[in-house]
Write an enzyme that holds these catalytic residues in place. Structure first.
Site, mmCIF file in Angstrom:
data_model
loop_
_atom_site.group_PDB
_atom_site.id
_atom_site.type_symbol
_atom_site.label_atom_id
_atom_site.label_comp_id
_atom_site.label_asym_id
_atom_site.label_seq_id
_atom_site.Cartn_x
_atom_site.Cartn_y
_atom_site.Cartn_z
ATOM 1 N N ASN A 51 0.814 -1.220 0.000
ATOM 2 C CA ASN A 51 0.000 0.000 0.000
ATOM 3 C C ASN A 51 0.841 1.261 0.000
ATOM 4 O O ASN A 51 0.332 2.345 -0.260
ATOM 5 C CB ASN A 51 -0.934 -0.001 1.219
ATOM 6 C CG ASN A 51 -2.131 -0.896 1.025
ATOM 7 O OD1 ASN A 51 -3.132 -0.489 0.474
ATOM 8 N ND2 ASN A 51 -2.018 -2.145 1.467
ATOM 9 N N LYS A 174 4.582 -11.910 7.171
ATOM 10 C CA LYS A 174 3.266 -11.306 6.912
ATOM 11 C C LYS A 174 2.603 -12.134 5.826
ATOM 12 O O LYS A 174 3.094 -12.217 4.700
ATOM 13 C CB LYS A 174 3.411 -9.855 6.459
ATOM 14 C CG LYS A 174 2.097 -9.155 6.094
ATOM 15 C CD LYS A 174 2.377 -7.732 5.584
ATOM 16 C CE LYS A 174 1.126 -6.885 5.402
ATOM 17 N NZ LYS A 174 0.222 -7.355 4.341
#
Length: 312
Positions: A51, A174
């Site tokens: 992002n 992650k």
């Protein structure tokens, strides 16, 4: 080499990076966003996750964004909020340099994507060698970022990640793949004190916690950090029905944000509802016209969440 320490459990945000209409860094908006996230209780801020448009930044801009995030936190009394830096690049050499830059700019950990320019060449041997060589050279602990959407379909399985977890400077992962089975296999084999497994999506936040995860690093936290804090609080207090109910709302919100414009959509929602920044992204991404948000059928789900966020 002594074993490095993973990030503490909690909820983290892969922060969007705001630009102006000329695609230059919007410093006031970046600082305003970092401050709102910190006030929302996040455990840490990931700078230059997917992002954060890392691939659209120069080396100097990447280092500047990390340093700006760290300085904004420190200047406002949020010294305990971690800064994790995305340092993935398409060569081992460049990734090593970005890890050094991240340390110099104030990051405590590095999150490393697997290179994906030449997927057929990314054999098991090359994947293991890449991550180990980066971890050997990195002055800060590294984490494995598994997100097949941005790595040309390369999806690391639990065996690969568990093997890499044996390196003393690789301390977590992650999992943006959203695979709870993979997450649970890892948490059942690796103690969280050595290797932190984070869900990479809000719609798997509570499910990951129930499976022993360290928490989440999720895009929706950009919009509603306090609500993620509530789920985490309910879970830790054993209020499972309350956690389940709120998790359901986050699941709808996660689906909604994936449908209304990607990175630009996140920025548009933030700027429209919290009064700073704009929806601008760097090409080839397309900037969403924020005035068209109300025409998006999924937008109401986000407005419902934002209303709850502002009540906290």
């Amino acid at each position: 080499m002594a074993r490095s320490i993973p990030p503490p459990p909690g909820y983290y945000v892969p922060a969007v990076l705001f630009f102006d209409e000329n695609e230059e860094l919007d410093i006031p908006a970046i600082k305003a966003h970092v401050l709102r996230l910190a006030k929302g209780g996040v455990t840490g801020i990931l700078v230059q996750g997917s992002n954060g448009e890392a691939q659209h930044l120069s080396h100097e801009e990447r280092k500047q964004a990390i340093a700006l995030t760290r300085a904004t936190l420190d200047e406002n009394g949020f010294n305990n909020v971690l800064v994790i830096a995305g340092t993935g690049a398409q060569s081992t050499r460049e990734t090593k340099k970005l890890c050094v830059d991240a340390k110099e700019a104030g990051a405590s950990h590095a999150l490393v994507l697997t290179p994906s320019t030449w997927p057929p060449q990314m054999t098991l041997e090359n994947i293991l060698r890449f991550h180990r060589e980066v971890a050997d050279a990195s002055p800060i602990p590294t984490m494995i970022y598994n997100f097949a959407v941005v790595t040309a379909g390369i999806d690391l399985d639990s065996d690969i990640i568990a093997t890499l977890a044996g390196h003393p400077n690789i301390v977590g992962t992650k999992l943006s793949c959203g695979n709870i089975g993979k997450l649970h296999r890892l948490t059942s084999r690796l103690p969280s004190s050595d290797f932190a497994v984070f869900a990479g999506r809000s719609d798997t936040f509570l499910h990951g916690l129930n499976a022993g995860s360290a928490g989440a690093i999720a895009a929706l936290v950009n919009i509603v950090p306090k609500l993620h804090g509530q789920v985490y609080k309910f879970f830790r207090e054993g209020k499972l029905q309350e956690a389940i109910d709120l998790q359901g709302k986050l699941g709808h919100g996660d689906w909604a944000i994936s449908k209304i414009g990607g990175v630009s959509g996140v920025k548009a929602v933030v700027s429209t509802n919290f009064g700073y920044g704009g929806p601008y992204v760097r090409g080839p991404l397309k900037t969403l016209d924020a005035e068209n948000l109300n025409t998006q059928k999924h937008y109401q789900a986000l407005l419902d969440l934002i209303e709850l966020e502002k009540e906290l």
